[in-house]
Scaffold this active site. Structure first.
Site, PDB file in Angstrom:
ATOM      1  CE1 TYR A  19      38.160  36.077  47.243  1.00 21.29           C
ATOM      2  CE2 TYR A  19      37.227  34.580  45.619  1.00 21.29           C
ATOM      3  CZ  TYR A  19      37.800  35.790  45.939  1.00 21.29           C
ATOM      4  OH  TYR A  19      38.008  36.725  44.962  1.00 21.29           O
ATOM      5  CD  GLU A  41      41.501  38.506  40.560  1.00 21.12           C
ATOM      6  OE1 GLU A  41      41.863  37.661  39.716  1.00 21.12           O
ATOM      7  OE2 GLU A  41      40.560  38.300  41.344  1.00 21.12           O
ATOM      8  CD1 TRP A  49      40.111  32.848  44.004  1.00 19.19           C
ATOM      9  CD2 TRP A  49      41.692  34.220  43.234  1.00 19.19           C
ATOM     10  NE1 TRP A  49      40.246  33.879  44.908  1.00 19.19           N
ATOM     11  CE2 TRP A  49      41.222  34.737  44.452  1.00 19.19           C
ATOM     12  CE3 TRP A  49      42.695  34.914  42.568  1.00 19.19           C
ATOM     13  CZ2 TRP A  49      41.701  35.913  45.016  1.00 19.19           C
ATOM     14  CZ3 TRP A  49      43.184  36.088  43.132  1.00 19.19           C
ATOM     15  CH2 TRP A  49      42.684  36.570  44.341  1.00 19.19           C
TER      16      TRP A  49
END
Length: 185
Positions: A19, A41, A49
């Site tokens: 990522y 988000e 995350w």
């Protein structure tokens, strides 16, 4: 001999490394992908995350690849289906926000606006590269303005901190820390 890459985050987890290396901070100009980033988000709020990243493929499956037209058509049965799916974050308010945000996106597009244009119109003209963790902002004047603009169009779970995280992810700001191999000049 392989050169070791210094990352500002993500070391030690192959998914997180990928990522960081391939996605975070890369400019996104596609409404569907921007919609996905905003929704994810929003789901991340209050969580890490990496939790969302590990569940992202399932999110993509159950949210029809983040096709706004399809998601906007979700009904009460879809909400219950999503609430029962342990592969995603089961938060009714966030699920309802994702559906509402799909509808808000479609309304924007119907009026000739794009999420791409709106988001990128809030990209900062000047941005100082973080040198350490203490240099990262939770929000900025631009993220506050974008949050307000999104809310005015009917989006939810798009507070300034959530929006700033999306801005970082979508490349509106390059927040790779100084010394990170992905940092640009």
């Amino acid at each position: 001999m392989t050169e070791e890459r210094v990352r500002c985050f993500g070391d030690g987890d192959p998914l997180y490394e990928r990522y960081h290396d391939e996605e975070w901070g890369v400019p996104v100009h596609d409404d569907r992908r921007l919609f996905e980033k905003l929704v994810l988000e929003g789901f991340q709020a209050g969580l890490s995350w990496i939790t969302i990243l590990r569940k992202r493929e399932r999110f993509r499956e159950v949210f029809a690849g983040f096709d706004a037209q399809t998601v906007a058509g979700f009904d009460d049965a879809d909400v219950e289906r999503l609430m029962a799916d342990a592969g995603i974050v089961r938060n009714r308010a966030k699920i309802l926000a994702a559906i509402g945000n799909a509808r808000a996106l479609l309304a924007m597009q119907a009026s000739g606006e794009s999420l791409d244009q709106l988001m990128w119109s809030h990209a900062p003209a000047d941005h100082a590269r973080p040198r350490g963790w203490e240099d990262y902002a939770a929000s900025t004047p631009e993220s506050k303005a974008l949050s307000k603009a999104l809310k005015a169009r009917g989006f939810r779970f798009v507070g300034p901190t959530t929006v700033y995280a999306a801005m970082q992810s979508c490349g509106l700001v390059d927040d790779h820390m100084a010394g990170c191999w992905r940092a640009t000049a």
